[in-house]
Design a protein around this motif. Sequence first.
Motif, PDB file in Angstrom:
ATOM      1  N   VAL A  33      40.150 111.331 109.162  1.00 38.41           N
ATOM      2  CA  VAL A  33      40.762 111.124 110.473  1.00 38.41           C
ATOM      3  C   VAL A  33      39.745 111.468 111.559  1.00 38.41           C
ATOM      4  CG1 VAL A  33      42.616 111.795 112.032  1.00 38.41           C
ATOM      5  CG2 VAL A  33      43.028 111.696 109.556  1.00 38.41           C
ATOM      6  N   ASN A  34      39.549 110.533 112.470  1.00 40.57           N
ATOM      7  CA  ASN A  34      38.613 110.792 113.568  1.00 40.57           C
ATOM      8  C   ASN A  34      39.306 110.577 114.910  1.00 40.57           C
ATOM      9  OD1 ASN A  34      36.449 111.053 115.274  1.00 40.57           O
ATOM     10  ND2 ASN A  34      35.075 109.771 114.058  1.00 40.57           N
ATOM     11  N   TYR A  35      39.621 111.685 115.587  1.00 38.47           N
ATOM     12  CA  TYR A  35      40.121 111.576 116.962  1.00 38.47           C
ATOM     13  C   TYR A  35      38.914 111.514 117.885  1.00 38.47           C
ATOM     14  CZ  TYR A  35      44.912 112.685 115.625  1.00 38.47           C
ATOM     15  OH  TYR A  35      46.175 112.652 115.078  1.00 38.47           O
ATOM     16  N   ILE A  36      38.740 110.390 118.555  1.00 38.76           N
ATOM     17  CA  ILE A  36      37.494 110.230 119.319  1.00 38.76           C
ATOM     18  C   ILE A  36      37.542 110.941 120.671  1.00 38.76           C
ATOM     19  CG2 ILE A  36      36.961 108.023 118.223  1.00 38.76           C
ATOM     20  CD1 ILE A  36      37.709 106.734 120.953  1.00 38.76           C
ATOM     21  N   GLY A  37      38.702 111.429 121.070  1.00 38.45           N
ATOM     22  CA  GLY A  37      38.776 112.210 122.307  1.00 38.45           C
ATOM     23  C   GLY A  37      38.984 111.374 123.554  1.00 38.45           C
ATOM     24  N   SER A  38      39.405 110.119 123.387  1.00 37.55           N
ATOM     25  CA  SER A  38      39.585 109.265 124.558  1.00 37.55           C
ATOM     26  C   SER A  38      40.594 108.173 124.253  1.00 37.55           C
ATOM     27  CB  SER A  38      38.245 108.634 124.945  1.00 37.55           C
ATOM     28  OG  SER A  38      38.455 107.511 125.786  1.00 37.55           O
ATOM     29  N   PHE A  39      41.382 107.806 125.273  1.00 38.46           N
ATOM     30  CA  PHE A  39      42.306 106.691 125.139  1.00 38.46           C
ATOM     31  C   PHE A  39      41.656 105.373 125.565  1.00 38.46           C
ATOM     32  CE2 PHE A  39      45.480 110.041 125.157  1.00 38.46           C
ATOM     33  CZ  PHE A  39      46.406 109.566 124.264  1.00 38.46           C
ATOM     34  N   SER A  40      40.443 105.465 126.122  1.00 38.14           N
ATOM     35  CA  SER A  40      39.897 104.269 126.754  1.00 38.14           C
ATOM     36  C   SER A  40      38.530 103.841 126.220  1.00 38.14           C
ATOM     37  CB  SER A  40      39.786 104.506 128.264  1.00 38.14           C
ATOM     38  OG  SER A  40      39.012 105.647 128.510  1.00 38.14           O
ATOM     39  N   ASP A  41      37.838 104.691 125.462  1.00 44.50           N
ATOM     40  CA  ASP A  41      36.462 104.371 125.086  1.00 44.50           C
ATOM     41  C   ASP A  41      36.427 103.426 123.883  1.00 44.50           C
ATOM     42  OD1 ASP A  41      33.750 104.295 124.516  1.00 44.50           O
ATOM     43  OD2 ASP A  41      33.453 106.358 125.160  1.00 44.50           O
ATOM     44  N   VAL A  42      36.425 102.130 124.179  1.00 41.08           N
ATOM     45  CA  VAL A  42      36.461 101.108 123.133  1.00 41.08           C
ATOM     46  C   VAL A  42      35.205 101.172 122.257  1.00 41.08           C
ATOM     47  CG1 VAL A  42      36.771  98.665 122.698  1.00 41.08           C
ATOM     48  CG2 VAL A  42      37.702  99.661 124.753  1.00 41.08           C
ATOM     49  N   ALA A  43      34.064 101.421 122.919  1.00 36.60           N
ATOM     50  CA  ALA A  43      32.803 101.437 122.173  1.00 36.60           C
ATOM     51  C   ALA A  43      32.789 102.574 121.156  1.00 36.60           C
ATOM     52  CB  ALA A  43      31.627 101.578 123.137  1.00 36.60           C
ATOM     53  N   LEU A  44      33.260 103.731 121.571  1.00 30.31           N
ATOM     54  CA  LEU A  44      33.270 104.886 120.672  1.00 30.31           C
ATOM     55  C   LEU A  44      34.244 104.649 119.517  1.00 30.31           C
ATOM     56  CD1 LEU A  44      31.645 107.463 120.753  1.00 30.31           C
ATOM     57  CD2 LEU A  44      33.592 108.623 121.794  1.00 30.31           C
ATOM     58  N   ALA A  45      35.381 104.005 119.807  1.00 34.30           N
ATOM     59  CA  ALA A  45      36.355 103.692 118.759  1.00 34.30           C
ATOM     60  C   ALA A  45      35.730 102.735 117.743  1.00 34.30           C
ATOM     61  CB  ALA A  45      37.611 103.065 119.362  1.00 34.30           C
ATOM     62  N   ALA A  46      34.953 101.769 118.245  1.00 30.82           N
ATOM     63  CA  ALA A  46      34.288 100.820 117.351  1.00 30.82           C
ATOM     64  C   ALA A  46      33.287 101.548 116.453  1.00 30.82           C
ATOM     65  CB  ALA A  46      33.573  99.744 118.166  1.00 30.82           C
ATOM     66  N   GLU A  47      32.529 102.452 117.068  1.00 28.53           N
ATOM     67  CA  GLU A  47      31.512 103.169 116.297  1.00 28.53           C
ATOM     68  C   GLU A  47      32.179 104.109 115.291  1.00 28.53           C
ATOM     69  OE1 GLU A  47      28.585 101.751 117.001  1.00 28.53           O
ATOM     70  OE2 GLU A  47      27.912 102.828 115.204  1.00 28.53           O
ATOM     71  N   ALA A  48      33.323 104.675 115.665  1.00 24.39           N
ATOM     72  CA  ALA A  48      34.065 105.525 114.725  1.00 24.39           C
ATOM     73  C   ALA A  48      34.500 104.704 113.512  1.00 24.39           C
ATOM     74  CB  ALA A  48      35.282 106.140 115.415  1.00 24.39           C
ATOM     75  N   ALA A  49      34.915 103.460 113.759  1.00 22.75           N
ATOM     76  CA  ALA A  49      35.299 102.594 112.648  1.00 22.75           C
ATOM     77  C   ALA A  49      34.092 102.325 111.747  1.00 22.75           C
ATOM     78  CB  ALA A  49      35.865 101.283 113.184  1.00 22.75           C
ATOM     79  N   ARG A  50      32.923 102.104 112.397  1.00 26.60           N
ATOM     80  CA  ARG A  50      31.710 101.886 111.605  1.00 26.60           C
ATOM     81  C   ARG A  50      31.395 103.106 110.741  1.00 26.60           C
ATOM     82  NH1 ARG A  50      29.274  98.965 116.052  1.00 26.60           N
ATOM     83  NH2 ARG A  50      29.235  96.751 115.513  1.00 26.60           N
TER      84      ARG A  50
END
Lengths: 374, 326, 310
Positions: free
Chosen positions: B191-208
């Motif tokens: 589970v990775n909570y990226i710490g943001s509701f809006s950072d699409v790029a970080l969410a993409a990198e978390a998926a990677r």
Amino acid sequence: MQEVKSKVTSWLIPIGAVIAALALGAIMLLALGAEPLSGYATMFGAAFGNLKGLSATAMKSIPLLLVGVGICISFRANVINIGGEGQMVMGALWATITALSFPHLDSLMLVPLVLLMGILGGAVWGAIPGALKAYFNVSEILSTIMLNIVAVQIMNYLLRGVLIDPGEIERGTRIPQTARLPETSDLPLLFEGLRVHLGFVIALLAAFAVWVLLWRTALGFKLRSVGLSREAARYAGIPVKRSIITALALSGAMAGLAGAILVFGSESHRMVTDGSSTGFTGSAGFNGIVVALFAGLHPLWSIPSSLLFGGMLVGANALQRAAQVPSALVIALNGLIVVFVVSSEFFRRKLQQHHSARQAIEEDSRLTEENVGS
Amino acid sequence: MNPVRTLKKALIAAATVALCLSSGNLFAAGKVLKVAIIAPSASNDLAFTQSIVEGINAIKAERELDVAITDGTFVVEDAAAAIRDYAAKGYDLVIAHGSQYGGSLKEIAKDFPKTAFAWGTSADTFGMPNVSSYEAHSEEGGYVMGMMAAALSKSGSIGVVGPIEVGDAKLYVDGFVAGAKAQKADIKTNVNYIGSFSDVALAAEAARAHLAVGSDVLTGTAQMVVGAVGVAKTKKAAWFGTQANQTVLAPEIVVACQVYKWEVILKQILADMDQGVLGGKKYAISLANNGLVIEFNDKYELPADVKTIGMDAITAIKEGKITVLK
Amino acid sequence: MNDFFSTTILIATVASGIRLATPFLLASLGEALGQRSGVLNLGVDGVMLMGAFVAYFVVLKTGNPLIGAAAGILLGMVFGLVYAFITVNLHAEQGVSGIGIYLFGLGMSDLLFQKLVGTPLPIMPFPEIHIPLLADIPIIGPMLFTHSLIVYVAFLLVPAFTLLLNSTTYGMNIRAVGENPAAVDSLGVSVTKVRYSAIIIGNGLAGLAGAALAIELGIFQHNLTNSMGFIAIALVYFGAWRPFGVMAGSLIFGMVAAIVLQGKTLGIIPRSASDLAAMAPAVITIFALVLVANRFKQPAALSKPYERGR
């Protein structure tokens, strides 16, 4: 007479620039299928048309004005402060922690105390990039931007952790917000039935205080000297490094005060995060820069400037509610106005040069005539 | 005078009176209710805000409503101003669609005792007679999809992308993890909570990052996951969605989505208002009341046995045989 | 087995860091070029957002990421032209006009997206290009040579810009205009032309940075860049206006973010500390700049408009 005329035209030009920007905005409104005139009427009416609107505009202008006068200090000292967002957040945090720690103090004690802690919190967060600049030559543009990121994460960490409303843990909802702050820390309302509170008066006083500081005190003179030329200031025996730190600390202090007022004057009377700084500040840390530069870095001119931009934001939200026009339009429009007004400065300067040149020629010919006459 | 006819008339009159009485309340029959919604992200975010907009639109198809929506209100204080403004303008129901708005609503609702307020996701009405709360038991759908994910995963590793560990995001993620573990005890759920509701790029990198450690099934919640779906698509990893139907983002990899049908509880709230009840109630959407619906993507070739696992879990949760996170 | 596993993770983390660094690098290189010519542009983030939207929209309509990237560059150059006119001809205050551009881009990209697209439909991302031979080198290959075209372009621009700035007449002119425009003017070189070109190229790169972001993610959203443009400006100062310095800054920022992300994924960084971990790139960038004794001075004429005879 000539002088009055040139003063008037020099005022007409920025106003013309605003109108030009609004005309472009009108085209955008048309493209969105909204009636531009009634759109603008809605905006203006909501912001300035009645007491409630004026109150909302005053509320919006508080953080803009405080950040703006802080910017006046730092930019006058030729130090760039892009860290308003982070300084607001830190000021708000210090003040919030103080209010939560001393819930039993009465209002006369607690309100000044929390505002003071807001000032301190912002000042410390401003002094850090100041010290980095003075002693390590780290660009304040870099450090203030980076410290914004740091401040937001500290806020998220604290509001999800030690500062969280115990009720949120109990219910298991874990919304990252504090409990309602003690009522004795609420900023008193100025008028019955209107939202505008003491914070507005404080912001006005702060603007006046910064004006006094910059033009009526030795410290202000030093800061401005450093701003004009660091070399010259150094020769004059002014401690440049300390002045840089002072400028950023004072600038941060104003932003910190803005953050504290935002918390204690908010509807919810608590601090809450959506994970970003904008959710809390509404980008006042950035918009305050615009307000200050719009006012020519003059603390007193920042007052009408902040009311103008505050009114635009209030109007934008009203327009979105009334005509379902996305408020993004007004953000774009704000940008246009800034660009147009800053660009129009060129024509104003040209005009002034033109006038002074003509005056010089007239003066010259008058003298010549006199000479000839004698 | 025909006595039968008189009786008929009397009966009709009585029935009419009874009808009028039963619907006689604060909101006189025929009055079009004015409803306002304040929401944090865009109306078409394929997630949280879209779900409430679709909900109110579904109601509008059945009864006439005067609806105003202020979306994209991520500045909490602006949302507070909008809530107050709508209430002052005489809106009958003001919906604050974001748990971060609760603190403001609690203060504002006091000033407008005749306005009905609803807010979510939460289960706290502040003990006020004009505030109702609504929440989504998103852990239920999470559990169902977690079970299917575990059954579907060949690598034994599943990745979850979350925003901040709060509210219905936390419920969904916790339910998903519990479901996966129930299906396969040794499954790895990162589970990775990226710490943001809006950072699409970080969410993409978390998926990677999830894919890099071998996860072949992903899920995530909140509006920034659109970035993660894109990454999953390029690597052909299976995706489970929540809040709204995200199939349009990647028809080839979306297995199923838990869709919020807020109309279920909106209907209840409006019905209660018709009865003169302005609030004080807690509402929730769940699998049992069809407020939560698992929508499968027909284009995805889901093995029949995996789908059966999901369908059985749905039935079990509906019948109360499985209680999630209790 | 365990060993192999950690190598995989190492490769993935480094590759992820490079990917995360790419938009920063493109935008920073562009900003560095502009600043070298004496023009500060605080509007990078706005240009990136507009570039991102236009690229997204074009790819959505054409299905071709290359055309999308080109559209992003073009859009950036148009913004550059406007910005050059404002700052070079009209001598506008550069700090504040940049913020005006930022606000315009932030609002306009969102507005256009809402009106022209609405639902965030996905677009075709750049395909990964495995460079023959190099990609087959163990460990290094998959780390460095299995990226999309845009990543290679960004990193190849670093030596190209170094050459441009240090070894061409044009580059010397840019540097000279940033240091002492009057002297350049007296030599008969047009300060206006040099600054115009540097600003247009720089903004074109900001547009490309936004396009790269949107196309890599295959999506557009309100405020997609999340203030990346401001960080890119900070990294110019970090890199002391030198292409390789800017690259080092972007890589540190990207790598730390990637390591934190991977640490969270693997559960090494506990969830309670995830907020603290998220500030790591910012803190480390500041510390790195404190430690690297900063002997570099900014271009002397930075953010000062040039007027002949003044």
